[in-house]
Design a protein around this motif. Structure first.
Motif, PDB file in Angstrom:
ATOM      1  N   TYR A  34      -9.254   3.084 106.159  1.00  0.00           N
ATOM      2  CA  TYR A  34     -10.336   3.936 105.707  1.00  0.00           C
ATOM      3  C   TYR A  34     -11.707   3.329 105.889  1.00  0.00           C
ATOM      4  CZ  TYR A  34      -8.402   0.879 102.326  1.00  0.00           C
ATOM      5  OH  TYR A  34      -7.840  -0.223 101.755  1.00  0.00           O
ATOM      6  N   SER A  35     -11.805   2.119 106.395  1.00  0.00           N
ATOM      7  CA  SER A  35     -13.120   1.529 106.596  1.00  0.00           C
ATOM      8  C   SER A  35     -12.995   0.287 107.446  1.00  0.00           C
ATOM      9  CB  SER A  35     -13.764   1.144 105.263  1.00  0.00           C
ATOM     10  OG  SER A  35     -13.081   0.053 104.684  1.00  0.00           O
ATOM     11  N   GLU A  57     -14.071  -2.562 106.619  1.00  0.00           N
ATOM     12  CA  GLU A  57     -13.656  -3.589 105.664  1.00  0.00           C
ATOM     13  C   GLU A  57     -12.133  -3.633 105.554  1.00  0.00           C
ATOM     14  OE1 GLU A  57     -12.886  -2.682 101.309  1.00  0.00           O
ATOM     15  OE2 GLU A  57     -14.995  -3.251 101.340  1.00  0.00           O
ATOM     16  N   ALA A  58     -11.515  -2.460 105.478  1.00  0.00           N
ATOM     17  CA  ALA A  58     -10.063  -2.397 105.326  1.00  0.00           C
ATOM     18  C   ALA A  58      -9.356  -2.849 106.592  1.00  0.00           C
ATOM     19  CB  ALA A  58      -9.641  -0.983 104.968  1.00  0.00           C
ATOM     20  N   ASN A  59      -9.909  -2.485 107.748  1.00  0.00           N
ATOM     21  CA  ASN A  59      -9.286  -2.915 108.995  1.00  0.00           C
ATOM     22  C   ASN A  59      -9.243  -4.439 109.077  1.00  0.00           C
ATOM     23  OD1 ASN A  59      -9.001  -0.298 109.837  1.00  0.00           O
ATOM     24  ND2 ASN A  59     -10.970  -0.236 110.867  1.00  0.00           N
ATOM     25  N   ASN A  60     -10.334  -5.097 108.695  1.00  0.00           N
ATOM     26  CA  ASN A  60     -10.389  -6.548 108.728  1.00  0.00           C
ATOM     27  C   ASN A  60      -9.375  -7.157 107.759  1.00  0.00           C
ATOM     28  OD1 ASN A  60     -12.436  -6.379 110.580  1.00  0.00           O
ATOM     29  ND2 ASN A  60     -14.075  -6.568 109.062  1.00  0.00           N
ATOM     30  N   ARG A  61      -9.317  -6.572 106.540  1.00  0.00           N
ATOM     31  CA  ARG A  61      -8.409  -7.096 105.530  1.00  0.00           C
ATOM     32  C   ARG A  61      -6.959  -6.869 105.929  1.00  0.00           C
ATOM     33  NH1 ARG A  61      -8.271 -11.014 101.757  1.00  0.00           N
ATOM     34  NH2 ARG A  61      -6.478 -10.641 100.420  1.00  0.00           N
ATOM     35  N   ASP A  62      -6.723  -5.770 106.652  1.00  0.00           N
ATOM     36  CA  ASP A  62      -5.364  -5.464 107.082  1.00  0.00           C
ATOM     37  C   ASP A  62      -4.831  -6.559 107.994  1.00  0.00           C
ATOM     38  OD1 ASP A  62      -3.044  -3.801 107.389  1.00  0.00           O
ATOM     39  OD2 ASP A  62      -3.775  -3.328 109.398  1.00  0.00           O
ATOM     40  N   GLY A  63      -5.685  -7.098 108.877  1.00  0.00           N
ATOM     41  CA  GLY A  63      -5.260  -8.167 109.761  1.00  0.00           C
ATOM     42  C   GLY A  63      -4.822  -9.396 108.980  1.00  0.00           C
ATOM     43  N   GLU A  64      -5.552  -9.690 107.924  1.00  0.00           N
ATOM     44  CA  GLU A  64      -5.193 -10.825 107.080  1.00  0.00           C
ATOM     45  C   GLU A  64      -3.840 -10.607 106.417  1.00  0.00           C
ATOM     46  OE1 GLU A  64      -9.851 -11.320 105.751  1.00  0.00           O
ATOM     47  OE2 GLU A  64      -8.268 -11.535 104.274  1.00  0.00           O
ATOM     48  N   CYS A  65      -3.624  -9.365 105.948  1.00  0.00           N
ATOM     49  CA  CYS A  65      -2.368  -9.083 105.243  1.00  0.00           C
ATOM     50  C   CYS A  65      -1.175  -9.108 106.193  1.00  0.00           C
ATOM     51  CB  CYS A  65      -2.461  -7.720 104.542  1.00  0.00           C
ATOM     52  SG  CYS A  65      -3.553  -7.740 103.119  1.00  0.00           S
ATOM     53  N   PRO A  90     -20.453  -0.618  98.530  1.00  0.00           N
ATOM     54  CA  PRO A  90     -21.222  -0.939  99.738  1.00  0.00           C
ATOM     55  C   PRO A  90     -20.342  -1.236 100.951  1.00  0.00           C
ATOM     56  CG  PRO A  90     -22.108  -2.104  97.830  1.00  0.00           C
ATOM     57  CD  PRO A  90     -20.822  -1.478  97.380  1.00  0.00           C
ATOM     58  N   GLY A  91     -19.140  -1.785 100.701  1.00  0.00           N
ATOM     59  CA  GLY A  91     -18.267  -2.149 101.816  1.00  0.00           C
ATOM     60  C   GLY A  91     -17.555  -0.973 102.464  1.00  0.00           C
ATOM     61  N   PHE A  92     -17.588   0.197 101.806  1.00  0.00           N
ATOM     62  CA  PHE A  92     -16.892   1.347 102.388  1.00  0.00           C
ATOM     63  C   PHE A  92     -17.752   1.995 103.472  1.00  0.00           C
ATOM     64  CE2 PHE A  92     -16.053   5.784 102.927  1.00  0.00           C
ATOM     65  CZ  PHE A  92     -14.680   5.784 103.137  1.00  0.00           C
ATOM     66  N   GLN A  93     -17.127   2.290 104.604  1.00  0.00           N
ATOM     67  CA  GLN A  93     -17.820   2.974 105.689  1.00  0.00           C
ATOM     68  C   GLN A  93     -16.998   4.150 106.181  1.00  0.00           C
ATOM     69  OE1 GLN A  93     -19.182   0.436 108.940  1.00  0.00           O
ATOM     70  NE2 GLN A  93     -18.838  -1.352 107.652  1.00  0.00           N
ATOM     71  N   LEU A  94     -17.661   5.196 106.621  1.00  0.00           N
ATOM     72  CA  LEU A  94     -17.018   6.246 107.405  1.00  0.00           C
ATOM     73  C   LEU A  94     -17.081   5.766 108.852  1.00  0.00           C
ATOM     74  CD1 LEU A  94     -18.598   9.410 105.734  1.00  0.00           C
ATOM     75  CD2 LEU A  94     -16.341   8.447 105.333  1.00  0.00           C
ATOM     76  N   TYR A  95     -16.132   4.921 109.201  1.00  0.00           N
ATOM     77  CA  TYR A  95     -16.279   4.110 110.413  1.00  0.00           C
ATOM     78  C   TYR A  95     -15.838   4.852 111.672  1.00  0.00           C
ATOM     79  CZ  TYR A  95     -16.063  -0.021 113.385  1.00  0.00           C
ATOM     80  OH  TYR A  95     -16.261  -0.932 114.383  1.00  0.00           O
ATOM     81  N   THR A  96     -16.803   5.144 112.559  1.00  0.00           N
ATOM     82  CA  THR A  96     -16.497   5.740 113.862  1.00  0.00           C
ATOM     83  C   THR A  96     -16.962   4.846 115.002  1.00  0.00           C
ATOM     84  OG1 THR A  96     -18.605   6.937 114.112  1.00  0.00           O
ATOM     85  CG2 THR A  96     -16.845   8.044 112.885  1.00  0.00           C
ATOM     86  N   GLY A  97     -17.780   3.858 114.689  1.00  0.00           N
ATOM     87  CA  GLY A  97     -18.354   3.006 115.724  1.00  0.00           C
ATOM     88  C   GLY A  97     -19.804   3.331 116.019  1.00  0.00           C
ATOM     89  N   LYS A 136     -11.218   1.023  87.465  1.00  0.00           N
ATOM     90  CA  LYS A 136     -11.192  -0.439  87.576  1.00  0.00           C
ATOM     91  C   LYS A 136     -11.621  -0.937  88.949  1.00  0.00           C
ATOM     92  CE  LYS A 136      -7.396  -0.726  84.235  1.00  0.00           C
ATOM     93  NZ  LYS A 136      -5.958  -1.050  84.046  1.00  0.00           N
ATOM     94  N   ILE A 137     -12.018  -0.037  89.843  1.00  0.00           N
ATOM     95  CA  ILE A 137     -12.451  -0.457  91.177  1.00  0.00           C
ATOM     96  C   ILE A 137     -13.704  -1.326  91.063  1.00  0.00           C
ATOM     97  CG2 ILE A 137     -13.430   0.356  93.370  1.00  0.00           C
ATOM     98  CD1 ILE A 137     -11.650   2.780  93.195  1.00  0.00           C
ATOM     99  N   PRO A 138     -13.710  -2.514  91.654  1.00  0.00           N
ATOM    100  CA  PRO A 138     -14.906  -3.367  91.593  1.00  0.00           C
ATOM    101  C   PRO A 138     -16.048  -2.774  92.416  1.00  0.00           C
ATOM    102  CG  PRO A 138     -13.278  -4.321  93.078  1.00  0.00           C
ATOM    103  CD  PRO A 138     -12.612  -3.146  92.416  1.00  0.00           C
ATOM    104  N   GLU A 139     -17.271  -3.089  92.036  1.00  0.00           N
ATOM    105  CA  GLU A 139     -18.428  -2.548  92.750  1.00  0.00           C
ATOM    106  C   GLU A 139     -18.516  -3.086  94.163  1.00  0.00           C
ATOM    107  OE1 GLU A 139     -22.010  -3.063  90.580  1.00  0.00           O
ATOM    108  OE2 GLU A 139     -21.332  -1.905  88.838  1.00  0.00           O
ATOM    109  N   SER A 140     -17.993  -4.259  94.409  1.00  0.00           N
ATOM    110  CA  SER A 140     -17.979  -4.822  95.757  1.00  0.00           C
ATOM    111  C   SER A 140     -16.626  -5.462  96.011  1.00  0.00           C
ATOM    112  CB  SER A 140     -19.097  -5.850  95.922  1.00  0.00           C
ATOM    113  OG  SER A 140     -18.919  -6.934  95.023  1.00  0.00           O
ATOM    114  N   GLY A 141     -16.315  -5.614  97.278  1.00  0.00           N
ATOM    115  CA  GLY A 141     -15.029  -6.193  97.638  1.00  0.00           C
ATOM    116  C   GLY A 141     -13.949  -5.138  97.766  1.00  0.00           C
TER     117      GLY A 141
END
Length: 465
Positions: A121-122, A124-132, A322-329, A420-425
């Motif tokens: 969905y963003s 940020e998530a794509n990057n974190r997905d690689g780590e996971c 802030p980390g959420f994006q409607l990411y299309t490029g 409970k969603i944090p404001e960042s991260g």
């Protein structure tokens, strides 16, 4: 899909809906065009909200902004598998009419940002997905993994799992899954009707709406007592089951309004013309022609609107990060669309008469949990039935709208996690995939359009009087 239905979440009060209608039988059916039967007004059952407030809010504030958002690249491309076999019966009766066809997108037309991370969905998530994925490759029980990383893997796995979903989501990595441009494949009348379409809706209502077999829904084939037995049963069931029926009926009504509003009026070698078909609309919603069912269907449409609007108001913290994006490029367009998205969500939150869903699945915790799971599984079953729709364009919009409504329900039942969603991260407690986001807003866009189209039909009918 075609044909009819009717029937909430417990809200603050139960009030009587006032409907301005002609008395059945007073006017002949030939005078239907002189009846402004779609003029539903006053308070809604199980709600403190009135129709006039919804009409003014939707038609003049929310609808124009929402339309602009849905025309953007992020929301117009939806990945779907239209080749999945029907899981409930053998059915090769696919619609052969050209208006039933869906035109998929060549892959080079889909923005790079969407294709590269389509199921998250963003950025940020794509990057974190690689780590996971790397953590999983090493092994979840590897002693070299930190406690924090191991917990991240476990949480990610849980939220990618379908156990919390209200819909049977497509495997978007299947070779049969393709991107579709929703703007080039609009929902409209295709000619798909008759026994095949009836079978779909009959399966939904008869097998998935908690209704006993001996209680016939109004206008169903067989015994019909004007809906007296059905509505007596509906009034006696718990509010959750009543809400389930009303949501499905509202979705059905919304689809029927779309088909009536974008009807094939002219089909010649030189031109195809689509527009509102008043006769078709009357057959589905006129009080006399539907023996009183039409106004009930419209009430359920407004009920559906309130449910999905409430979900949008609740999910704001997820999108505000802030980390959420409607990411299309496309960086500038992505930022512009996120601003518009947040404007719409803040507008949704400002709606003055939201329903109160707090008593939904309240009471005994064990019984409430059991009922909630039944509710989820019934709705998930309905999402599977969409793969039995013979018209591919109807199947596309049926799958999208059921996934959108399922996502709205997921949001409403995840309120504690969203708070409970944090404001960042990253947000590991609550997640939405891009598919869910696109379906959520497009599904609400369809309901919003239905409310707007009611105003258009109302004006047409008044001018015909």
């Amino acid at each position: 899909m075609a044909a009819g239905g009717a029937g909430g979440i417990p809200l603050l009060l139960l009030v009587v809906l006032v409907v301005v209608l002609v008395v059945p039988g007073v006017l002949p059916q030939g005078a239907a065009e002189r009846r402004c039967f779609c003029q539903v007004t006053g308070y809604l059952d199980d709600c403190i909200c009135d129709v006039e407030t919804i009409d003014a809010f939707n038609n003049y504030k929310l609808f124009p902004r929402l339309n602009q958002l849905l025309e953007s690249d992020y929301f117009r491309y939806y990945k779907v598998n239209l080749k999945k076999p029907c899981p409930f019966w053998d059915d090769n009766s696919h619609c052969g009419m050209r208006d039933c066809a869906v035109q998929p997108c060549p892959s080079d037309e889909v923005p790079d940002g969407i294709r590269s991370g389509s199921y998250k969905y963003s950025e940020e998530a794509n990057n974190r997905d690689g780590e996971c994925e790397e953590a999983e490759r090493l092994g979840a029980v590897d002693d070299s993994l930190s406690t924090e990383t191991r917990e991240a893997v476990l949480q990610w796995t849980r939220h990618d799992d379908s156990s919390e979903s209200f819909c049977e989501a497509d495997d978007i990595y299947s070779p049969d899954a393709e991107y579709v441009d929703l703007l080039l494949n609009p929902e409209r009348y295709t000619g798909y009707k008759g026994p095949d379409a009836w079978k779909i809706w009959n399966s939904i209502y008869e097998e998935n709406c908690f209704k006993p077999q001996n209680v016939k829904r109004p206008l169903a084939s067989g015994r019909d007592d004007g809906g007296h037995t059905f509505y007596k049963w509906l009034k006696g069931v718990c509010v959750e089951k009543r809400a389930f029926y009303r949501l499905i009926s509202g979705l059905h009504a919304s689809i029927n309004i779309h088909l009536s509003a974008r009807y094939l009026l002219q089909d010649t070698w030189s031109e195809k013309r689509w527009g509102p078909n008043v006769t078709e609309f009357q057959q589905r919603f006129d009080e006399v022609l539907t023996r009183g069912e039409g106004p009930r269907r419209l009430k359920n449409l407004y009920f559906l609107y309130l449910i999905e609007l409430r979900a949008l108001s609740k999910v704001l913290p997820f999108f505000e990060r802030p980390g959420f994006q409607l990411y299309t490029g496309n960086e500038s367009q992505d930022a512009e669309m996120k601003d518009l998205l947040l404007e719409i969500l803040h507008l949704a939150k400002s709606f003055p008469l939201h329903f109160d869903e707090n008593s939904f699945f309240a009471g005994n915790k064990k019984e409430a949990a059991k009922l909630k799971e039944e509710f989820r599984l019934h709705f998930k079953n309905i999402s599977k039935i969409m793969d039995c729709v013979g018209c591919f364009k109807c199947r596309l919009w049926g799958k999208l709208q059921t996934q959108g409504l399922g996502t709205a329900l997921k949001i409403l039942f995840s309120e504690n996690l969203i708070e409970k969603i944090p404001e960042s991260g990253p947000s590991y407690g609550f997640q939405l995939t891009r598919q869910e986001i696109v379906a959520l807003f497009n599904a609400f866009g369809r309901v919003s359009t239905s409310v707007k189209e009611l105003e258009n039909f109302r004006n047409i009918l008044q001018n015909m009087r």
